[in-house]
Design an enzyme around this catalytic site. Structure first.
Site, PDB file in Angstrom:
ATOM      1  N   ASP A   1       0.813  -1.213   0.000  1.00 17.05           N
ATOM      2  CA  ASP A   1       0.000   0.000   0.000  1.00 17.05           C
ATOM      3  C   ASP A   1       0.849   1.266   0.000  1.00 17.05           C
ATOM      4  O   ASP A   1       0.452   2.288  -0.568  1.00 17.05           O
ATOM      5  CB  ASP A   1      -0.930   0.004   1.216  1.00 17.05           C
ATOM      6  CG  ASP A   1      -2.169  -0.841   0.985  1.00 17.05           C
ATOM      7  OD1 ASP A   1      -2.074  -1.799   0.193  1.00 17.05           O
ATOM      8  OD2 ASP A   1      -3.213  -0.557   1.591  1.00 17.05           O
TER       9      ASP A   1
ATOM     10  N   CYS B   1       0.720  -7.980   5.383  1.00 14.17           N
ATOM     11  CA  CYS B   1       0.337  -6.584   5.172  1.00 14.17           C
ATOM     12  C   CYS B   1      -1.126  -6.406   4.803  1.00 14.17           C
ATOM     13  O   CYS B   1      -1.888  -7.352   4.747  1.00 14.17           O
ATOM     14  CB  CYS B   1       1.286  -5.941   4.172  1.00 14.17           C
ATOM     15  SG  CYS B   1       2.938  -5.683   4.908  1.00 14.17           S
ATOM     16  N   ASP B   2      -1.473  -5.164   4.510  1.00 12.91           N
ATOM     17  CA  ASP B   2      -2.833  -4.639   4.632  1.00 12.91           C
ATOM     18  C   ASP B   2      -3.965  -5.525   4.119  1.00 12.91           C
ATOM     19  O   ASP B   2      -4.858  -5.890   4.862  1.00 12.91           O
ATOM     20  CB  ASP B   2      -2.908  -3.283   3.942  1.00 12.91           C
ATOM     21  CG  ASP B   2      -2.067  -2.234   4.651  1.00 12.91           C
ATOM     22  OD1 ASP B   2      -1.069  -2.606   5.289  1.00 12.91           O
ATOM     23  OD2 ASP B   2      -2.392  -1.042   4.562  1.00 12.91           O
ATOM     24  N   LYS B   3      -4.006  -5.830   2.831  1.00 13.34           N
ATOM     25  CA  LYS B   3      -5.151  -6.567   2.286  1.00 13.34           C
ATOM     26  C   LYS B   3      -4.907  -8.066   2.252  1.00 13.34           C
ATOM     27  O   LYS B   3      -5.845  -8.843   2.055  1.00 13.34           O
ATOM     28  CB  LYS B   3      -5.477  -6.072   0.863  1.00 13.34           C
ATOM     29  CG  LYS B   3      -5.627  -4.572   0.749  1.00 13.34           C
ATOM     30  CD  LYS B   3      -6.569  -4.000   1.799  1.00 13.34           C
ATOM     31  CE  LYS B   3      -6.571  -2.486   1.799  1.00 13.34           C
ATOM     32  NZ  LYS B   3      -5.293  -1.865   2.164  1.00 13.34           N
TER      33      LYS B   3
ATOM     34  N   CYS C   1       4.741  -2.131   8.474  1.00  9.49           N
ATOM     35  CA  CYS C   1       5.071  -0.795   8.976  1.00  9.49           C
ATOM     36  C   CYS C   1       4.686  -0.650  10.441  1.00  9.49           C
ATOM     37  O   CYS C   1       3.626  -1.073  10.877  1.00  9.49           O
ATOM     38  CB  CYS C   1       4.407   0.267   8.111  1.00  9.49           C
ATOM     39  SG  CYS C   1       5.098   0.314   6.445  1.00  9.49           S
TER      40      CYS C   1
ATOM     41  N   GLU D   1      -6.855   4.812  -0.400  1.00 10.43           N
ATOM     42  CA  GLU D   1      -6.490   5.384   0.894  1.00 10.43           C
ATOM     43  C   GLU D   1      -5.987   6.809   0.695  1.00 10.43           C
ATOM     44  O   GLU D   1      -5.236   7.084  -0.236  1.00 10.43           O
ATOM     45  CB  GLU D   1      -5.396   4.550   1.569  1.00 10.43           C
ATOM     46  CG  GLU D   1      -5.892   3.222   2.073  1.00 10.43           C
ATOM     47  CD  GLU D   1      -4.824   2.449   2.835  1.00 10.43           C
ATOM     48  OE1 GLU D   1      -5.192   1.478   3.508  1.00 10.43           O
ATOM     49  OE2 GLU D   1      -3.637   2.816   2.751  1.00 10.43           O
TER      50      GLU D   1
ATOM     51  N   SER E   1      -5.412   5.366   5.298  1.00 10.13           N
ATOM     52  CA  SER E   1      -4.385   4.472   5.808  1.00 10.13           C
ATOM     53  C   SER E   1      -4.478   4.452   7.322  1.00 10.13           C
ATOM     54  O   SER E   1      -4.895   5.431   7.951  1.00 10.13           O
ATOM     55  CB  SER E   1      -3.004   4.976   5.380  1.00 10.13           C
ATOM     56  OG  SER E   1      -1.988   4.361   6.139  1.00 10.13           O
TER      57      SER E   1
END
Length: 552
Positions: free
Chosen positions: A78, A119-121, A191, A442, A468
């Site tokens: 991302d 990570c995110d998704k 992150c 985002e 985000s």
């Protein structure tokens, strides 16, 4: 065994021959076949090291008597996709990941699954797949990146996004930005703040789909490799007992996840992903449920971007289980639920305790009596909007100001960097929803630009897109219905006065109902930005953010 359909009997001799072409022995084929979904890639810092964890998982599976079978999964970074067309693909890949993992598992009839995201998704995509496939499964995440102390300040990726804004405002030199660039992300891992990836990794642990420590053990610690080995061993126990995701991911488990979500102050993306995961099991999580849980759950943590602490600090303070132990003191959790550890939550947290009450507040002295995320409603967002209120400056919890209207993120960023946004303004970014974007981008670049230019305590941002987990300030997203579907956010005009009252859960423009009806009569939906390829298909099938932006 489920895998007997691809390996047992004379009829399956061709199937076994194909296995043997890859080096599998008869002895290996006699054991349970465990699919290992490895999302390692060379484009995501949180995934660059997952090959090492995958080897540890496979070692654990073999130690416990199984045969691991690894396959790859995609993932978008991302951060690298941020602020351009690439971000349109990020949320959309959640469904691709779920679909592809489902296809691999079903096509090859695995006996169990180990999912390795970070990570995110990728995390919610794999959890959706686990729920949908519903065979014994466990998740082992890659772990958080460390935050580096530089000149007395803890750095993370958001430090750099905001540094760009500071440079544009003339308050930081190019050399200072370069120094942060070289040190903000010191190595592998997701992150380092309570951003979306770490939010979902922590909530995976709460849901019961990951082992203790899944959310907080740093990526570079040997303990993470040991955890991966234990995950490989544990899947064999789950297969033996036939404990499936549907046994773990109950309605009560999702209530627990939302409760801890509010206590930790997780990313607003969590209330997009949890409903989507629940949807796979026929469980409804709506904004009313989220708001009700937030109203009774104290906020115990202020991790970056809401505060100075990072996930490594939460780990040192006792981790997710310590937070759960505090919540249990007020009977805020369902404790007798089965988890992937093979034990109940009550057993998992029996010896957990907070080791640093500066990082995790006592249940008796929380940061606030209500949760870190708030749901807002009003004539801009009749179906709801969300805000990470734990990251909002106190003076912005209630705010009134003129609307500055932009029909894309790109237009807004240009205006912010060119000094067109003033103190008191309310920036409206629309046509960035699931359908309108498409992909619900985002808005980290505009929120970071606002913060970097010193306006985060004076300017609000409202969008039908998302934020985000690194965004801070009065960043109100997921406005539903979205502009592309004719939602009221499409009717806001430049200069309209916007009233925001986060404690009261209200968001309105000072425009009469009659005027809103008049504007709606003259509104016409713009042409779709993308009509071909995967995003074109996604835009036609995706639903509202208020229901998790799932495909129908």
């Amino acid at each position: 065994m489920r895998s007997d359909i691809v390996k047992k009997g004379i009829e399956k001799a061709p199937h076994r021959s194909l296995f043997k072409a890859m080096g599998y022995t008869d002895e290996e084929l006699e054991r349970p076949l465990i699919g290992v979904a490895n999302s390692k890639s060379e484009i995501i810092p949180g995934h660059i090291h997952l090959d090492k964890l995958t080897e540890a998982v496979k070692a654990g599976i073999r130690m416990a008597g199984g045969t691991p079978i690894e396959f790859g999964a995609i993932g978008v970074c991302d951060g690298i996709a941020m602020g351009h067309t690439g971000m349109k693909y990020s949320l959309a890949t959640r469904e691709l990941i779920a679909d592809s993992c489902e296809a691999m598992s079903k096509a090859h009839s695995f006996d169990g699954m180990v999912f390795i995201p970070n990570c995110d998704k990728i995390v919610p995509g794999m959890l959706m797949a686990a729920a949908r496939i519903n065979i014994p499964s466990i998740v082992i995440s890659g772990g958080p990146m460390l935050s580096l102390n530089r000149d007395g300040k803890q750095l993370d990726l958001n430090s750099l996004f905001e540094a760009v804004g500071s440079y544009k405002a003339g308050t930081m030199t190019k050399e200072e930005v370069d120094d942060i660039e070289d040190h903000a992300c010191p190595g592998c891992g997701s992150c380092s703040g309570m951003f979306t990836a770490n939010s979902m990794n922590c909530l995976t642990e709460v849901l019961g789909m990951g082992l203790t420590g899944n959310g907080t053990i740093p990526a570079v610690y040997a303990e993470r490799i040991r955890l991966a080995k234990y995950a490989g061993m544990k899947i064999m126990e789950l297969v033996e007992k036939d404990i499936k995701p549907s046994d773990i991911l109950t309605n009560e488990a999702f209530e627990n996840a939302l409760t801890v979500d509010m206590a930790l102050g997780c990313s607003t993306n969590s209330v997009l992903h949890l409903p989507a995961i629940a949807n796979e099991l026929g469980i409804e999580i709506n904004l009313d449920i989220i708001n009700e849980i937030s109203s009774r759950t104290p906020n115990l943590c202020k991790l970056a971007p809401a505060g100075k602490y990072h996930i490594q600090d939460l780990y040192s303070a006792g981790g997710v289980q310590a937070v759960m132990s505090e919540l249990a003191k007020k009977d805020l959790l369902h404790l007798d639920l089965v988890t992937a550890t093979g034990k109940t939550i009550r057993e998992n947290i029996q010896n957990a305790k907070v080791k640093d009450y500066e990082i995790v507040k006592s249940i008796d002295t929380p940061y606030s009596a209500t949760g870190g995320i708030a749901v807002l409603r009003g004539n801009i967002a009749p179906d709801g909007a969300v805000v990470k209120k734990s990251a909002v400056a106190e003076k912005m919890l209630i705010h009134t100001g003129p609307a500055r209207v932009f029909d894309s993120e790109d237009e807004a960023i240009t205006a912010i960097y060119s000094g067109q946004i003033n103190k008191g303004d309310v920036v409206i970014i629309r046509y960035e929803g699931p359908k309108g974007g498409p992909g619900m981008r985002e808005m980290l670049s505009p929120t970071s630009a606002i913060a970097g230019m010193g306006l985060d305590s004076d300017v609000a941002l409202i969008t039908d897109g998302r934020f985000s987990g690194a965004s801070r300030g009065a960043s109100i997203g997921h406005v539903s219905p979205e502009a592309m579907e004719g939602g009221p956010i499409a009717l806001v005009q430049e200069g309209d006065i916007v009233d925001i009252d986060i404690p009261a859960g209200r968001i309105n423009i000072q425009v009469t109902n009659e005027e809103m009806v008049k504007r709606k009569e003259s509104w016409k939906a713009p042409k779709p930005k993308i009509t071909t390829g995967y995003l074109g298909r996604y835009a036609r099938l995706v639903t509202s953010a208020s229901t998790g932006a799932v495909l129908k």
